[in-house]
Design a protein around this motif. Structure first.
Motif, PDB file in Angstrom:
ATOM      1  N   SER A 117     -93.434  15.728-137.195  1.00 28.85           N
ATOM      2  CA  SER A 117     -94.795  15.233-137.389  1.00 28.85           C
ATOM      3  C   SER A 117     -94.813  13.918-138.141  1.00 28.85           C
ATOM      4  O   SER A 117     -95.820  13.208-138.144  1.00 28.85           O
ATOM      5  N   ALA A 118     -93.688  13.547-138.791  1.00 27.26           N
ATOM      6  CA  ALA A 118     -93.623  12.275-139.508  1.00 27.26           C
ATOM      7  C   ALA A 118     -93.419  11.098-138.568  1.00 27.26           C
ATOM      8  O   ALA A 118     -93.550   9.941-138.991  1.00 27.26           O
ATOM      9  N   CYS A 119     -93.080  11.380-137.271  1.00 22.61           N
ATOM     10  CA  CYS A 119     -92.873  10.280-136.325  1.00 22.61           C
ATOM     11  C   CYS A 119     -94.215   9.660-135.959  1.00 22.61           C
ATOM     12  O   CYS A 119     -95.125  10.380-135.508  1.00 22.61           O
ATOM     13  N   PRO A 120     -94.410   8.323-136.142  1.00 22.46           N
ATOM     14  CA  PRO A 120     -95.696   7.715-135.784  1.00 22.46           C
ATOM     15  C   PRO A 120     -95.921   7.688-134.273  1.00 22.46           C
ATOM     16  O   PRO A 120     -97.049   7.601-133.832  1.00 22.46           O
ATOM     17  N   ASN A 170     -82.028  18.438-137.100  1.00 26.27           N
ATOM     18  CA  ASN A 170     -81.849  17.133-137.726  1.00 26.27           C
ATOM     19  C   ASN A 170     -83.072  16.290-137.396  1.00 26.27           C
ATOM     20  O   ASN A 170     -83.105  15.616-136.372  1.00 26.27           O
ATOM     21  N   GLY A 171     -84.137  16.396-138.253  1.00 23.24           N
ATOM     22  CA  GLY A 171     -85.335  15.590-138.062  1.00 23.24           C
ATOM     23  C   GLY A 171     -86.257  16.095-136.986  1.00 23.24           C
ATOM     24  O   GLY A 171     -87.056  15.313-136.455  1.00 23.24           O
ATOM     25  N   CYS A 172     -86.129  17.381-136.568  1.00 18.89           N
ATOM     26  CA  CYS A 172     -86.985  17.932-135.525  1.00 18.89           C
ATOM     27  C   CYS A 172     -87.853  19.045-136.100  1.00 18.89           C
ATOM     28  O   CYS A 172     -87.490  19.708-137.080  1.00 18.89           O
ATOM     29  N   ASP A 173     -89.017  19.267-135.455  1.00 20.99           N
ATOM     30  CA  ASP A 173     -89.797  20.475-135.660  1.00 20.99           C
ATOM     31  C   ASP A 173     -89.396  21.459-134.594  1.00 20.99           C
ATOM     32  O   ASP A 173     -89.094  21.072-133.445  1.00 20.99           O
ATOM     33  N   THR A 174     -89.350  22.750-134.904  1.00 15.20           N
ATOM     34  CA  THR A 174     -88.909  23.768-133.957  1.00 15.20           C
ATOM     35  C   THR A 174     -89.906  24.909-133.906  1.00 15.20           C
ATOM     36  O   THR A 174     -90.747  25.089-134.801  1.00 15.20           O
ATOM     37  N   GLY A 175     -89.779  25.671-132.805  1.00 13.00           N
ATOM     38  CA  GLY A 175     -90.558  26.899-132.680  1.00 13.00           C
ATOM     39  C   GLY A 175     -92.033  26.648-132.438  1.00 13.00           C
ATOM     40  O   GLY A 175     -92.436  25.761-131.690  1.00 13.00           O
ATOM     41  N   MET A 176     -92.886  27.447-133.095  1.00 15.37           N
ATOM     42  CA  MET A 176     -94.322  27.437-132.871  1.00 15.37           C
ATOM     43  C   MET A 176     -94.960  26.130-133.288  1.00 15.37           C
ATOM     44  O   MET A 176     -96.029  25.768-132.783  1.00 15.37           O
ATOM     45  N   SER A 177     -94.330  25.374-134.183  1.00 11.92           N
ATOM     46  CA  SER A 177     -94.931  24.116-134.636  1.00 11.92           C
ATOM     47  C   SER A 177     -94.958  23.058-133.530  1.00 11.92           C
ATOM     48  O   SER A 177     -95.575  22.007-133.692  1.00 11.92           O
ATOM     49  N   CYS A 178     -94.245  23.311-132.405  1.00 13.91           N
ATOM     50  CA  CYS A 178     -94.223  22.336-131.303  1.00 13.91           C
ATOM     51  C   CYS A 178     -95.292  22.602-130.260  1.00 13.91           C
ATOM     52  O   CYS A 178     -95.336  21.901-129.242  1.00 13.91           O
ATOM     53  N   ALA A 194     -85.967  10.557-138.868  1.00 16.27           N
ATOM     54  CA  ALA A 194     -86.515  11.727-139.539  1.00 16.27           C
ATOM     55  C   ALA A 194     -85.414  12.615-140.048  1.00 16.27           C
ATOM     56  O   ALA A 194     -85.646  13.457-140.910  1.00 16.27           O
ATOM     57  N   ARG A 195     -84.195  12.402-139.489  1.00 21.65           N
ATOM     58  CA  ARG A 195     -83.070  13.202-139.958  1.00 21.65           C
ATOM     59  C   ARG A 195     -82.842  12.970-141.442  1.00 21.65           C
ATOM     60  O   ARG A 195     -82.586  13.888-142.189  1.00 21.65           O
ATOM     61  N   ALA A 196     -82.926  11.703-141.882  1.00 17.99           N
ATOM     62  CA  ALA A 196     -82.698  11.388-143.288  1.00 17.99           C
ATOM     63  C   ALA A 196     -83.997  11.186-144.048  1.00 17.99           C
ATOM     64  O   ALA A 196     -83.979  11.038-145.270  1.00 17.99           O
ATOM     65  N   GLY A 197     -85.137  11.151-143.311  1.00 12.65           N
ATOM     66  CA  GLY A 197     -86.416  10.981-143.958  1.00 12.65           C
ATOM     67  C   GLY A 197     -86.646   9.589-144.501  1.00 12.65           C
ATOM     68  O   GLY A 197     -87.438   9.388-145.428  1.00 12.65           O
ATOM     69  N   ARG A 198     -85.994   8.581-143.926  1.00 11.20           N
ATOM     70  CA  ARG A 198     -86.173   7.204-144.373  1.00 11.20           C
ATOM     71  C   ARG A 198     -86.326   6.311-143.161  1.00 11.20           C
ATOM     72  O   ARG A 198     -85.934   6.664-142.068  1.00 11.20           O
ATOM     73  N   THR A 199     -86.948   5.138-143.412  1.00 16.94           N
ATOM     74  CA  THR A 199     -87.176   4.174-142.352  1.00 16.94           C
ATOM     75  C   THR A 199     -86.207   3.023-142.508  1.00 16.94           C
ATOM     76  O   THR A 199     -86.006   2.517-143.625  1.00 16.94           O
TER      77      THR A 199
END
Length: 233
Positions: A156-159, A131-139, A188-193
């Motif tokens: 990666s969308a988190c400022p 839910n709004g997280c990057d996982t695995g090798m992308s971290c 980031a879970r919903a992709g909105r601010t």
């Protein structure tokens, strides 16, 4: 009710004397009185004597026993007998010595505690819900957390930074990340601010109305005097 007076003993009619002088012969000497009869030590006593009396019905019995030093003369029998020396207790035999206590047998050794079984490891993660997280090798190279052997980090969308949490049910891992920056929180879970609500402020309370003064209390009514109590019967 008043107690009845104690009945007086009957008058003495007969007197039995055991080693005593009685009546007028006791004048001018140390004597005792019982039932109206005077009795004293016999004139044969070299010094003082022990006097006692008892009355049964109209019969008075007076007894006198002369004494001097360690010898006591019984005027009753007209013979002298030595007073027995006080009996002395023989010394107590020493208590037998106690044999030493045998040494106590050692307590049986306790068997070693069996090793505790290791805590069961959680089941391996098979499915991951993000839910709004990057996982695995992308971290790699980023601030991340690990749960169930799976790495997860802020999207990666988190400022800036984010809040990360995870939970595992069976073989399913759920990772949740919520971005934050200043007063704005990006989900980031919903992709909105969405803007974080400012804390609510309470309006000032209106002043309480002034209270009018309390009216004076009426005086308590006076109590009538208590009637006199009736005398105890």
């Amino acid at each position: 009710p008043p107690m009845a007076p104690m009945p007086s003993p009957p008058s003495v009619v007969r007197v039995f004397s055991n080693g005593c002088d009685t009546g007028m012969s006791c004048e001018g000497r140390s004597s005792s009185m019982s039932g109206g009869v005077a009795f004293c030590c016999s004139s044969a006593c070299p010094s003082s004597c022990l006097m006692s009396s008892s009355q049964t019905g109209d019969v008075l019995t007076a007894t006198c026993a002369c004494r001097k030093g360690n010898a006591e003369t019984s005027a009753r029998a007209g013979r002298t007998r030595s007073t027995r020396a006080p009996a002395t207790m023989p010394p107590l035999a020493p208590f037998p010595s106690m044999s030493p206590m045998p040494p106590m047998a050692p307590f049986p050794s306790m068997p070693p505690m069996p090793p505790m079984a290791p805590m069961p490891s959680p089941p391996s993660v098979v499915r991951v819900f993000s839910n709004g997280c990057d996982t695995g090798m992308s971290c790699e190279g980023r601030s991340s957390s690990m749960s169930g052997g799976v790495a997860f980090c802020c999207s990666s969308a988190c400022p800036s930074s984010c809040l990360m949490s995870s939970s595992q049910t069976g073989d399913v891992l759920t990772a949740t990340c919520a971005c934050r920056k200043g007063n704005a929180e990006t989900s980031a879970r919903a992709g909105r601010t969405r803007s974080t609500r400012a804390p609510a402020t309470m309006p000032p309370l209106a002043p309480f109305p002034s209270m009018s003064p309390m009216p004076p209390m009426a005086p308590f009514p006076s109590m009538p005097p208590m009637p006199p109590m009736a005398p105890m019967p």
